[in-house]
Design a protein around this motif. Structure first.
Motif, PDB file in Angstrom:
ATOM      1  N   ALA A  93     -52.668 -17.363 -92.212  1.00 50.97           N
ATOM      2  CA  ALA A  93     -53.178 -18.036 -91.008  1.00 50.97           C
ATOM      3  C   ALA A  93     -53.625 -19.456 -91.336  1.00 50.97           C
ATOM      4  CB  ALA A  93     -54.336 -17.241 -90.417  1.00 50.97           C
ATOM      5  N   SER A  94     -54.248 -19.610 -92.484  1.00 52.03           N
ATOM      6  CA  SER A  94     -54.712 -20.924 -92.907  1.00 52.03           C
ATOM      7  C   SER A  94     -53.547 -21.874 -93.136  1.00 52.03           C
ATOM      8  CB  SER A  94     -55.546 -20.792 -94.184  1.00 52.03           C
ATOM      9  OG  SER A  94     -56.018 -22.049 -94.612  1.00 52.03           O
ATOM     10  N   TRP A 151     -53.885 -18.326 -80.529  1.00 50.48           N
ATOM     11  CA  TRP A 151     -54.173 -17.056 -79.864  1.00 50.48           C
ATOM     12  C   TRP A 151     -53.053 -16.042 -80.084  1.00 50.48           C
ATOM     13  CZ3 TRP A 151     -58.560 -15.192 -78.216  1.00 50.48           C
ATOM     14  CH2 TRP A 151     -58.559 -14.021 -77.430  1.00 50.48           C
ATOM     15  N   TYR A 152     -51.821 -16.516 -80.063  1.00 50.50           N
ATOM     16  CA  TYR A 152     -50.681 -15.616 -80.237  1.00 50.50           C
ATOM     17  C   TYR A 152     -50.116 -15.699 -81.660  1.00 50.50           C
ATOM     18  CZ  TYR A 152     -50.856 -15.334 -75.160  1.00 50.50           C
ATOM     19  OH  TYR A 152     -51.272 -15.132 -73.861  1.00 50.50           O
ATOM     20  N   SER A 153     -50.987 -15.982 -82.608  1.00 53.56           N
ATOM     21  CA  SER A 153     -50.547 -16.171 -83.991  1.00 53.56           C
ATOM     22  C   SER A 153     -49.941 -14.910 -84.594  1.00 53.56           C
ATOM     23  CB  SER A 153     -51.719 -16.639 -84.858  1.00 53.56           C
ATOM     24  OG  SER A 153     -52.810 -15.728 -84.760  1.00 53.56           O
ATOM     25  N   GLY A 154     -50.441 -13.744 -84.194  1.00 54.88           N
ATOM     26  CA  GLY A 154     -49.911 -12.497 -84.730  1.00 54.88           C
ATOM     27  C   GLY A 154     -48.433 -12.339 -84.429  1.00 54.88           C
ATOM     28  N   PHE A 173     -58.116 -13.873 -88.132  1.00 52.79           N
ATOM     29  CA  PHE A 173     -58.678 -15.105 -88.695  1.00 52.79           C
ATOM     30  C   PHE A 173     -58.370 -16.305 -87.791  1.00 52.79           C
ATOM     31  CE2 PHE A 173     -58.767 -18.760 -91.582  1.00 52.79           C
ATOM     32  CZ  PHE A 173     -59.978 -18.547 -92.233  1.00 52.79           C
ATOM     33  N   ALA A 174     -57.125 -16.398 -87.305  1.00 54.05           N
ATOM     34  CA  ALA A 174     -56.719 -17.547 -86.495  1.00 54.05           C
ATOM     35  C   ALA A 174     -57.518 -17.633 -85.195  1.00 54.05           C
ATOM     36  CB  ALA A 174     -55.220 -17.463 -86.189  1.00 54.05           C
ATOM     37  N   ARG A 175     -57.757 -16.492 -84.548  1.00 52.63           N
ATOM     38  CA  ARG A 175     -58.542 -16.529 -83.311  1.00 52.63           C
ATOM     39  C   ARG A 175     -59.988 -16.928 -83.576  1.00 52.63           C
ATOM     40  NH1 ARG A 175     -56.334 -11.294 -79.741  1.00 52.63           N
ATOM     41  NH2 ARG A 175     -54.275 -12.192 -79.306  1.00 52.63           N
ATOM     42  N   GLY A 176     -60.472 -16.603 -84.755  1.00 53.83           N
ATOM     43  CA  GLY A 176     -61.849 -16.972 -85.088  1.00 53.83           C
ATOM     44  C   GLY A 176     -62.038 -18.453 -85.354  1.00 53.83           C
ATOM     45  N   ILE A 177     -60.939 -19.169 -85.649  1.00 56.36           N
ATOM     46  CA  ILE A 177     -61.062 -20.607 -85.942  1.00 56.36           C
ATOM     47  C   ILE A 177     -60.518 -21.473 -84.803  1.00 56.36           C
ATOM     48  CG2 ILE A 177     -61.098 -20.354 -88.457  1.00 56.36           C
ATOM     49  CD1 ILE A 177     -58.132 -21.049 -88.503  1.00 56.36           C
ATOM     50  N   ILE A 178     -60.354 -20.898 -83.611  1.00 59.39           N
ATOM     51  CA  ILE A 178     -59.955 -21.723 -82.464  1.00 59.39           C
ATOM     52  C   ILE A 178     -61.010 -22.801 -82.182  1.00 59.39           C
ATOM     53  CG2 ILE A 178     -59.655 -21.693 -79.953  1.00 59.39           C
ATOM     54  CD1 ILE A 178     -58.166 -19.069 -80.239  1.00 59.39           C
ATOM     55  N   LEU A 230     -63.442 -11.865 -89.411  1.00 57.98           N
ATOM     56  CA  LEU A 230     -63.778 -12.616 -88.199  1.00 57.98           C
ATOM     57  C   LEU A 230     -65.073 -13.393 -88.388  1.00 57.98           C
ATOM     58  CD1 LEU A 230     -63.162 -13.309 -85.267  1.00 57.98           C
ATOM     59  CD2 LEU A 230     -64.403 -11.247 -84.581  1.00 57.98           C
ATOM     60  N   GLY A 231     -66.058 -12.794 -89.031  1.00 61.13           N
ATOM     61  CA  GLY A 231     -67.314 -13.493 -89.290  1.00 61.13           C
ATOM     62  C   GLY A 231     -67.110 -14.724 -90.148  1.00 61.13           C
ATOM     63  N   ALA A 232     -66.241 -14.613 -91.165  1.00 63.35           N
ATOM     64  CA  ALA A 232     -65.954 -15.768 -92.023  1.00 63.35           C
ATOM     65  C   ALA A 232     -65.303 -16.891 -91.215  1.00 63.35           C
ATOM     66  CB  ALA A 232     -65.055 -15.347 -93.180  1.00 63.35           C
ATOM     67  N   ALA A 233     -64.370 -16.526 -90.314  1.00 62.20           N
ATOM     68  CA  ALA A 233     -63.674 -17.528 -89.500  1.00 62.20           C
ATOM     69  C   ALA A 233     -64.628 -18.231 -88.536  1.00 62.20           C
ATOM     70  CB  ALA A 233     -62.539 -16.865 -88.729  1.00 62.20           C
ATOM     71  N   LEU A 234     -65.499 -17.469 -87.884  1.00 65.64           N
ATOM     72  CA  LEU A 234     -66.455 -18.066 -86.941  1.00 65.64           C
ATOM     73  C   LEU A 234     -67.457 -18.963 -87.660  1.00 65.64           C
ATOM     74  CD1 LEU A 234     -67.105 -14.995 -84.606  1.00 65.64           C
ATOM     75  CD2 LEU A 234     -65.831 -17.085 -84.046  1.00 65.64           C
ATOM     76  N   THR A 235     -67.824 -18.603 -88.874  1.00 64.36           N
ATOM     77  CA  THR A 235     -68.726 -19.453 -89.663  1.00 64.36           C
ATOM     78  C   THR A 235     -68.065 -20.782 -89.991  1.00 64.36           C
ATOM     79  OG1 THR A 235     -69.707 -17.471 -90.641  1.00 64.36           O
ATOM     80  CG2 THR A 235     -70.146 -19.551 -91.740  1.00 64.36           C
ATOM     81  N   LEU A 236     -66.764 -20.735 -90.302  1.00 66.28           N
ATOM     82  CA  LEU A 236     -66.024 -21.973 -90.559  1.00 66.28           C
ATOM     83  C   LEU A 236     -66.024 -22.867 -89.320  1.00 66.28           C
ATOM     84  CD1 LEU A 236     -64.205 -23.634 -92.446  1.00 66.28           C
ATOM     85  CD2 LEU A 236     -62.255 -22.303 -91.598  1.00 66.28           C
ATOM     86  N   SER A 237     -65.825 -22.278 -88.147  1.00 67.79           N
ATOM     87  CA  SER A 237     -65.850 -23.050 -86.900  1.00 67.79           C
ATOM     88  C   SER A 237     -67.215 -23.690 -86.675  1.00 67.79           C
ATOM     89  CB  SER A 237     -65.502 -22.142 -85.714  1.00 67.79           C
ATOM     90  OG  SER A 237     -64.180 -21.677 -85.790  1.00 67.79           O
ATOM     91  N   PHE A 238     -68.267 -22.919 -86.925  1.00 66.31           N
ATOM     92  CA  PHE A 238     -69.626 -23.443 -86.731  1.00 66.31           C
ATOM     93  C   PHE A 238     -69.883 -24.645 -87.631  1.00 66.31           C
ATOM     94  CE2 PHE A 238     -74.018 -23.596 -88.254  1.00 66.31           C
ATOM     95  CZ  PHE A 238     -74.703 -23.780 -87.065  1.00 66.31           C
ATOM     96  N   SER A 239     -69.450 -24.563 -88.884  1.00 62.22           N
ATOM     97  CA  SER A 239     -69.702 -25.656 -89.830  1.00 62.22           C
ATOM     98  C   SER A 239     -68.980 -26.930 -89.405  1.00 62.22           C
ATOM     99  CB  SER A 239     -69.263 -25.234 -91.234  1.00 62.22           C
ATOM    100  OG  SER A 239     -70.032 -24.147 -91.704  1.00 62.22           O
ATOM    101  N   TRP A 240     -67.757 -26.792 -88.882  1.00 66.70           N
ATOM    102  CA  TRP A 240     -67.043 -27.985 -88.429  1.00 66.70           C
ATOM    103  C   TRP A 240     -67.706 -28.609 -87.199  1.00 66.70           C
ATOM    104  CZ3 TRP A 240     -63.636 -31.350 -90.167  1.00 66.70           C
ATOM    105  CH2 TRP A 240     -62.907 -31.021 -91.311  1.00 66.70           C
TER     106      TRP A 240
END
Length: 507
Positions: A93-94, A151-154, A173-178, A230-240
């Motif tokens: 995903a990355s 969103w449709y990455s899968g 992971f991809a949905r968590g970093i939208i 998912l938690g890791a992805a959302l944390t990445l979004s928050f930091s950005w």
């Protein structure tokens, strides 16, 4: 020493003495390089003068580039210890999804470096804020379109041949970093806007601070709260988004941006077409370059035993990307130096800066290549404890070292191209070197021989080598006086458009 004009006396005294070269303006150096033969004994001092200016910009730019990248790097490190499947999903995903957006956003943002850098050199300060706002509008438009890909990455990952289990983890992971996508769309133009006016130290402090907080938050979310991928992805979004807030507050409140940011303006929307054309050329140039590396990782997922193949090449690519971030920071400093000097009509100083930054980057890359070879096993253990993956990474390390060395030249030459506004020409070079030659050869070596992942990587090396050779020829044949004229013409067109828009407003 023969008699010289009074304005050269401080320079020549500095060059002929053992003391530190005095602070001098680019105008004096330009006149000196253009009209006087430069003796061999003066070169070390001239190089010291240029290196000091370059590292004042590049040192902080490197920190910004590395620590921004390390946000994703650390996230992948934590997901790697969740399991091999989670690492493969997050990596694909990355690379395949986030890498797509990264190429587009970073490519579009390079137009900000070109136009804002030349405007700053020409003292057209009020135009810089309008340029930055136009860039943000275009970036957000691109982010809206890319949201559907996230969103449709899968389904997308399955369509290109990834296994169902890896594609499922990749979609999580991809949905968590939208949310990170939209933060990146705003942050890219803001950072280039600040870098173009030599404001780099505050950016570095913000990037380091957010990175340290991100490490703590990711550890808390993944290990303590057990929120998983998912938690890791959302944390990445928050930091950005935290980076966006800090960058925005600095621009709005700092006296350093008082002349370049005069508030939001409707002109950013009405004069968008000429800038859009340069943005497209910039995006194509860097997208072709970034997607090439990312595409090879995606292809490795089609090999036998895709989990091991993906994990090994992803770990190596993360270290290659880390090296690239360092060089991109150096390239950003070079781009600002060159665009500033071209905007200020100093072709000889711009040319000299190109020589100094390329020599510097080659020396650094030799050191980095040696580090990769010495610590080949330890580097893989930071990501995984799987013995099979560790062994696969060790086998790829010599190829990683070759790529690290080439990265000492190629990103710097791309930075020169960005500072000079050559994005359209370099886009054609990238298309031929990477996709017509490098990628097909990598696929043949990877799937039709026993080389596997190593064969794919050899294709990548060949493409980079050809692109680097083409950029060296392009740079060597450059008429820097003509580049100054192009920069002046570009700024004149921008000024004429602004005047026309102001006239319409006043009617």
């Amino acid at each position: 020493m023969e008699p010289v004009e009074a304005e050269y006396q401080p320079l020549l005294l500095g060059l002929d003495s053992h003391s530190r070269i005095p602070d001098l303006s680019s105008e004096v150096i330009e006149d000196f390089l253009a009209h006087r033969p430069v003796a061999v004994r003066w070169w070390p001092r001239l190089i010291a003068w240029e290196s000091r200016l370059l590292w004042l910009l590049s040192g902080a730019s490197i920190a910004v580039s590395i620590f921004n990248y390390m946000l994703s790097f650390v996230t992948l490190m934590f997901t790697g210890h969740l399991g091999a499947l989670e690492l493969a999903g997050a990596s694909i995903a990355s690379v395949g999804i986030q890498g797509l957006a990264y190429g587009i956003m970073l490519g579009m943002a390079s137009a900000v470096q070109t136009v804002c850098g030349q405007a700053y050199g020409a003292k057209k300060l009020s135009a810089m804020g309008i340029i930055c706002q136009r860039a943000i509008v275009l970036h957000l438009g691109a982010a809206i379109l890319l949201t559907f890909v996230y969103w449709y990455s899968g389904a997308i990952l399955k369509a290109i041949g990834q296994s169902e289990s890896i594609a499922e983890q990749g979609q999580i992971f991809a949905r968590g970093i939208i949310l990170q996508l939209y933060a990146f769309a705003i942050c890219c133009p803001l950072q280039r806007f600040l870098q173009a006016q030599n404001i780099v130290n505050p950016l570095a402090y913000m990037s380091v601070g957010v990175f340290l907080l991100h490490v703590l938050l990711t550890w808390l979310v993944v290990y303590v709260l057990d929120y998983g991928l998912l938690g890791a992805a959302l944390t990445l979004s928050f930091s950005w988004w935290l980076l966006v807030v800090l960058n925005s507050l600095y621009i709005l409140l700092s006296p350093s941006c008082k002349q370049t940011w005069t508030g939001f303006s409707a002109q950013a929307l009405r004069g968008i077409w000429p800038y859009f054309k340069l943005t497209v050329a910039s995006a194509v140039m860097l997208c072709l370059e970034i997607w090439y590396n990312q595409g090879l990782v995606l292809i490795s997922g089609l090999l036998p035993n895709p989990t091991i193949s993906l994990d090994s090449i992803s770990i190596c690519m993360n270290y290659l990307n880390w090296d690239m971030q360092f060089m991109l920071g150096l390239a950003a400093g070079a781009s600002v130096r060159i665009s500033n000097e071209l905007g200020a009509a100093h072709p000889m100083v711009a040319k000299f800066s190109v020589l100094v930054v390329n020599g510097t980057s080659i020396l650094i890359s030799i050191i980095f290549s040696a580090i990769v070879l010495i610590f080949r096993t330890g580097l893989s253990k930071l990501f995984t404890s799987d013995a099979e993956v560790i062994d696969a990474v060790s086998n790829l390390t010599p190829l990683l070292a070759i790529s690290v060395f080439l990265n000492g030249i190629q990103p710097i030459l791309s930075g020169v191209a960005i500072g000079s506004g050559w994005q359209g020409v370099v886009a054609y070079v990238n298309l031929a070197a990477y996709y017509v030659i490098g990628l097909p050869i990598g696929c043949v070596l990877g799937f039709k021989t026993s080389l596997g992942v190593a064969g794919i990587w050899w294709g990548m090396i060949l493409g980079v080598l050809l692109q680097t050779a083409a950029l060296i020829i392009l740079t060597a044949r450059t008429n820097w006086n003509a580049e100054v004229e192009k920069a002046v013409e570009r700024l004149k067109r921008s000024a004429a458009e602004e005047a026309a828009l102001n006239l319409v407003d006043n009617i």
